[in-house]
Design an enzyme around this catalytic site. Structure first.
Site, PDB file in Angstrom:
ATOM      1  N   HIS A 172       0.664  -1.101   0.050  1.00 40.05           N
ATOM      2  CA  HIS A 172      -0.036   0.080  -0.124  1.00 40.05           C
ATOM      3  C   HIS A 172       0.873   1.279   0.049  1.00 40.05           C
ATOM      4  CE1 HIS A 172      -2.966  -2.599   2.460  1.00 40.05           C
ATOM      5  NE2 HIS A 172      -3.632  -2.181   1.374  1.00 40.05           N
ATOM      6  N   LYS A 220     -17.587  -6.549   4.927  1.00 40.93           N
ATOM      7  CA  LYS A 220     -16.518  -7.480   5.148  1.00 40.93           C
ATOM      8  C   LYS A 220     -16.408  -8.140   6.271  1.00 40.93           C
ATOM      9  CE  LYS A 220     -12.753  -5.560   2.014  1.00 40.93           C
ATOM     10  NZ  LYS A 220     -11.517  -5.356   2.165  1.00 40.93           N
TER      11      LYS A 220
END
Ligand code: ADP
Length: 163
Positions: free
Chosen positions: A17, A41
């Site tokens: 990331h 999620k």
């Protein structure tokens, strides 16, 4: 002024990331890292507050990067900015299919919104937050997977998880 949004769940943020965020910050004037959280999620390892703190800690060295959160749709969130561009990392063909579909959905909701993809650095193509969570759960060394400033925090949390 050009502005990019780097969205993700960052549970936790990885060196993959960070590589995308750093490269985006070299291309755009401003970058907003948007930590997305949603109920569909599976239960996250870190709370939204913990994720914000970790991301802020590791992007502090980039003056044009700020951190926000959103629990809504990315295409709706993006409407608050002037001509933002979504920037995402592309690791493999499997990322492509999902991202292509998301991009089409985003365009339906917000037709002005463009998405750009940066290819993942070869060093990090294997890396995902789920790999990090799995490794942490086995007490593996996280060096080279996540920024060193947050290794202790991840290890502490993994210990609590193992109990
Ligand atoms: P993950 O897939 O690790 O759970 P996120 O949902 O937080 O991560 O992903 C946010 C964005 O970061 C996505 O665009 C994803 O493709 C990108 N990304 C995740 N890991 C990497 C990596 N190792 N290299 C490049 N981009 C990545």
């Amino acid at each position: 002024m050009s502005l990019a949004i780097c969205p993700g769940s960052f549970d936790p943020i990885t060196l993959g990331h960070l590589n995308i965020i750093r490269r985006t910050a070299q291309i755009f004037d401003d970058v907003v890292v948007c930590i997305m959280y949603n109920s569909t999620k599976t239960k996250p390892m870190f709370t939204i507050e913990e994720r914000v703190e970790m991301v802020k800690k590791v992007v502090a060295k980039y003056p044009n990067v700020t951190v926000e959160t959103s629990s809504g749709l990315l295409a709706e969130y993006a409407k608050k900015f002037d001509n933002p561009v979504i920037v995402k990392g592309m690791r493999a063909a499997s990322d492509f299919e999902y991202e292509f579909q998301m991009n089409l959905i985003n365009k339906k909701i917000n037709p002005q919104l463009e998405t750009m993809f940066l290819t993942a650095s070869e060093k990090y193509t294997f890396l995902s937050s789920s790999v990090v969570r799995e490794m942490a759960s086995y007490d593996a060394d996280l060096t080279g997977f996540v920024p060193c400033e947050i290794i202790d925090e991840i290890e502490k949390k993994a210990k609590l998880w193992r109990r």
